[in-house]
Enzyme design. Structure first.
Site, PDB file in Angstrom:
ATOM      1  N   SER A   1       2.845  -3.969 -19.858  1.00 30.39           N
ATOM      2  CA  SER A   1       3.556  -5.062 -19.020  1.00 30.39           C
ATOM      3  C   SER A   1       4.077  -6.215 -19.846  1.00 30.39           C
ATOM      4  O   SER A   1       3.071  -6.991 -20.534  1.00 30.39           O
ATOM      5  CB  SER A   1       2.554  -5.714 -17.990  1.00 30.39           C
ATOM      6  OG  SER A   1       3.412  -6.883 -17.313  1.00 30.39           O
TER       7      SER A   1
ATOM      8  N   HIS B   1       7.058  -1.962 -18.647  1.00 29.09           N
ATOM      9  CA  HIS B   1       6.771  -2.901 -17.101  1.00 29.09           C
ATOM     10  C   HIS B   1       7.378  -4.183 -17.268  1.00 29.09           C
ATOM     11  O   HIS B   1       6.889  -5.040 -18.029  1.00 29.09           O
ATOM     12  CB  HIS B   1       5.282  -2.747 -16.842  1.00 29.09           C
ATOM     13  CG  HIS B   1       5.041  -3.039 -15.402  1.00 29.09           C
ATOM     14  ND1 HIS B   1       5.139  -2.068 -14.313  1.00 29.09           N
ATOM     15  CD2 HIS B   1       4.557  -4.412 -14.727  1.00 29.09           C
ATOM     16  CE1 HIS B   1       4.969  -2.768 -13.107  1.00 29.09           C
ATOM     17  NE2 HIS B   1       4.498  -3.899 -13.472  1.00 29.09           N
TER      18      HIS B   1
ATOM     19  N   ASP C   1       7.637  -7.453 -14.772  1.00 32.41           N
ATOM     20  CA  ASP C   1       7.460  -8.100 -13.511  1.00 32.41           C
ATOM     21  C   ASP C   1       8.453  -9.336 -13.088  1.00 32.41           C
ATOM     22  O   ASP C   1       8.351 -10.473 -13.936  1.00 32.41           O
ATOM     23  CB  ASP C   1       6.202  -8.829 -13.965  1.00 32.41           C
ATOM     24  CG  ASP C   1       4.943  -7.639 -13.891  1.00 32.41           C
ATOM     25  OD1 ASP C   1       4.824  -6.862 -12.865  1.00 32.41           O
ATOM     26  OD2 ASP C   1       4.319  -7.502 -14.934  1.00 32.41           O
TER      27      ASP C   1
ATOM     28  N   MET D   1       9.153 -12.173 -10.646  1.00 36.34           N
ATOM     29  CA  MET D   1       8.508 -13.024  -9.519  1.00 36.34           C
ATOM     30  C   MET D   1       9.624 -13.977  -8.931  1.00 36.34           C
ATOM     31  O   MET D   1      10.185 -14.654  -9.955  1.00 36.34           O
ATOM     32  CB  MET D   1       7.111 -13.458 -10.004  1.00 36.34           C
ATOM     33  CG  MET D   1       6.122 -12.703 -10.686  1.00 36.34           C
ATOM     34  SD  MET D   1       4.891 -13.553 -11.165  1.00 36.34           S
ATOM     35  CE  MET D   1       4.072 -12.076 -11.818  1.00 36.34           C
TER      36      MET D   1
ATOM     37  N   HIS E   1       9.133  -4.282 -11.404  1.00 40.51           N
ATOM     38  CA  HIS E   1       8.365  -4.346 -10.311  1.00 40.51           C
ATOM     39  C   HIS E   1       8.922  -5.548  -9.847  1.00 40.51           C
ATOM     40  O   HIS E   1       8.684  -6.674 -10.399  1.00 40.51           O
ATOM     41  CB  HIS E   1       6.821  -4.585 -10.862  1.00 40.51           C
ATOM     42  CG  HIS E   1       5.864  -4.952 -10.070  1.00 40.51           C
ATOM     43  ND1 HIS E   1       4.680  -5.418 -10.142  1.00 40.51           N
ATOM     44  CD2 HIS E   1       5.777  -4.909  -8.687  1.00 40.51           C
ATOM     45  CE1 HIS E   1       3.843  -5.550  -9.190  1.00 40.51           C
ATOM     46  NE2 HIS E   1       4.543  -5.393  -7.860  1.00 40.51           N
TER      47      HIS E   1
ATOM     48  N   MET F   1       8.708  -8.842  -7.377  1.00 37.38           N
ATOM     49  CA  MET F   1       7.592  -9.410  -6.643  1.00 37.38           C
ATOM     50  C   MET F   1       8.378 -10.437  -6.015  1.00 37.38           C
ATOM     51  O   MET F   1       8.294 -11.747  -6.130  1.00 37.38           O
ATOM     52  CB  MET F   1       6.595  -9.964  -7.368  1.00 37.38           C
ATOM     53  CG  MET F   1       5.581  -8.800  -7.502  1.00 37.38           C
ATOM     54  SD  MET F   1       4.425  -9.266  -8.865  1.00 37.38           S
ATOM     55  CE  MET F   1       5.353  -8.797 -10.197  1.00 37.38           C
TER      56      MET F   1
ATOM     57  N   MET G   1      -1.064  -2.257  -6.221  1.00 39.97           N
ATOM     58  CA  MET G   1      -1.712  -3.229  -6.993  1.00 39.97           C
ATOM     59  C   MET G   1      -3.203  -3.390  -6.708  1.00 39.97           C
ATOM     60  O   MET G   1      -3.910  -3.400  -5.740  1.00 39.97           O
ATOM     61  CB  MET G   1      -1.140  -4.446  -5.957  1.00 39.97           C
ATOM     62  CG  MET G   1       0.386  -5.004  -6.527  1.00 39.97           C
ATOM     63  SD  MET G   1       1.010  -5.228  -8.134  1.00 39.97           S
ATOM     64  CE  MET G   1      -0.317  -6.410  -8.787  1.00 39.97           C
TER      65      MET G   1
ATOM     66  N   ASP H   1      -1.661  -1.349 -11.044  1.00 39.21           N
ATOM     67  CA  ASP H   1      -1.355  -2.545 -11.648  1.00 39.21           C
ATOM     68  C   ASP H   1      -2.100  -3.542 -11.500  1.00 39.21           C
ATOM     69  O   ASP H   1      -2.147  -3.967 -10.428  1.00 39.21           O
ATOM     70  CB  ASP H   1       0.152  -2.753 -11.328  1.00 39.21           C
ATOM     71  CG  ASP H   1       0.957  -3.943 -11.937  1.00 39.21           C
ATOM     72  OD1 ASP H   1       0.209  -4.364 -12.923  1.00 39.21           O
ATOM     73  OD2 ASP H   1       2.021  -4.185 -11.522  1.00 39.21           O
TER      74      ASP H   1
HETATM   75  C1  DX5 Z   1       0.739  -8.847 -11.845  1.00 43.66           C
HETATM   76  C2  DX5 Z   1       1.641  -8.081 -12.472  1.00 43.66           C
HETATM   77  C3  DX5 Z   1       1.308  -7.139 -13.314  1.00 43.66           C
HETATM   78  C4  DX5 Z   1       0.428  -7.736 -14.263  1.00 43.66           C
HETATM   79  C5  DX5 Z   1      -0.483  -7.091 -15.023  1.00 43.66           C
HETATM   80  O1  DX5 Z   1       1.401  -9.618 -10.608  1.00 43.66           O
HETATM   81  O2  DX5 Z   1       2.513  -7.308 -11.474  1.00 43.66           O
HETATM   82  O3  DX5 Z   1       2.013  -6.149 -13.813  1.00 43.66           O
HETATM   83  O4  DX5 Z   1       1.497  -8.268 -15.680  1.00 43.66           O
HETATM   84  O5  DX5 Z   1      -1.442  -7.929 -15.943  1.00 43.66           O
HETATM   85  P1  DX5 Z   1      -2.863  -7.467 -16.368  1.00 43.66           P
HETATM   86  O6  DX5 Z   1      -2.643  -6.119 -16.983  1.00 43.66           O
HETATM   87  O7  DX5 Z   1      -2.972  -8.503 -17.491  1.00 43.66           O
HETATM   88  O8  DX5 Z   1      -3.442  -7.689 -14.977  1.00 43.66           O
HETATM   89 ZN    ZN Z   2       3.801  -5.628 -12.104  1.00 42.41          ZN
END
Ligand code: DX5
Ligand code: ZN
Length: 217
Positions: free
Chosen positions: A9, A34, A36, A38, A67, A69, A138, A176
């Site tokens: 990620s 990956h 992320d 948000m 991903h 969010m 998750m 994840d």
């Molecule tokens: C959290 C993200 C993850 C995050 C994982 O909301 O969706 O992808 O980056 O990070 P680690 O592996 O540090 O938990």
């Molecule tokens: Zn993620």
């Protein structure tokens, strides 16, 4: 030993050195990168948006695993495609018309995934499982990297793997949040085949070696 795919990620990368970190991933055994995204509405945090993902895509030689969010992803799917997304996962909890959203992702030529928060039962996917390429389970509450893995994830992965065995044996089961070498083996044994890891990879002394180790748990 069962092999799995690994998707490090970028959330845990050094944002002042994105190009350097992407090139490290290009040279590593990572299968995906990956991404992320948000929005500060669906999750209580804001990460980065398309100007940043486009910069990542300019250097990435691995397929990008988005991903989202975010509340209501529909208006952003084309931008994901333009930013080089190979996979787009949307949250079950953030989509009013999940089937429509999944179809739109597939019509754009990307793999379609559905992400589930820790409290969301995998059974809710029974009517859509054969239409999707991936389920992202998750294993922490979404919004932040570096959180502690929730052990209940193991039984969700196992349940989903048995549901998928009948209707979608090629389903990617992605986990994840808080993934480390401590839990990766059991996750793969229960049926996970794609592991996301942020902090565990980027905070390690040798990220490329950590990725290889995760692939061979
Ligand atoms: C959290 C993200 C993850 C995050 C994982 O909301 O969706 O992808 O980056 O990070 P680690 O592996 O540090 O938990
Ligand atoms: Zn993620």
């Amino acid at each position: 030993m069962k092999k799995c795919l690994v998707s490090p990620s970028m959330l845990a990368s050094d944002f002042a050195n994105i190009q350097r970190d992407v090139e490290m991933l290009n040279q590593s055994e990572a299968d995906y990168i990956h991404i992320d995204i948000m929005d500060g509405v669906f999750v209580p945090n804001i990460s980065f948006g398309f100007p940043v993902t486009e910069a990542i895509a300019r250097h990435a030689k691995k397929p990008l695993d988005f991903h989202l969010m975010i509340q209501d992803a529909d208006p952003y799917l084309e931008q994901c495609k333009a930013s080089g997304a190979a996979i787009v996962s949307v949250h079950y909890e953030a989509c009013n018309h999940l089937h429509r959203t999944i179809s739109a992702i597939k019509d754009l030529g990307m793999k379609a995934g559905v992400a589930l928060n820790p409290h969301t039962p995998v059974e809710l996917l029974s009517e859509i499982l054969s239409d999707i390429d991936l389920v992202l389970i998750m294993s922490v509450n979404p919004g932040f990297g570096g959180q502690k893995f929730i052990p209940h994830t193991f039984s969700k992965v196992e349940k989903l793997a048995s549901m998928a065995a009948n209707v979608n044996p090629d389903l990617l089961i992605e986990v994840d949040g808080g993934v480390t070498s401590e839990n990766a083996g059991e996750l793969v044994q229960k049926g996970a085949n794609l592991l996301v890891a942020g902090s565990f990879v980027f905070k390690s002394e040798n990220p490329a070696e950590t990725i290889s180790a995760l692939k061979n748990v």
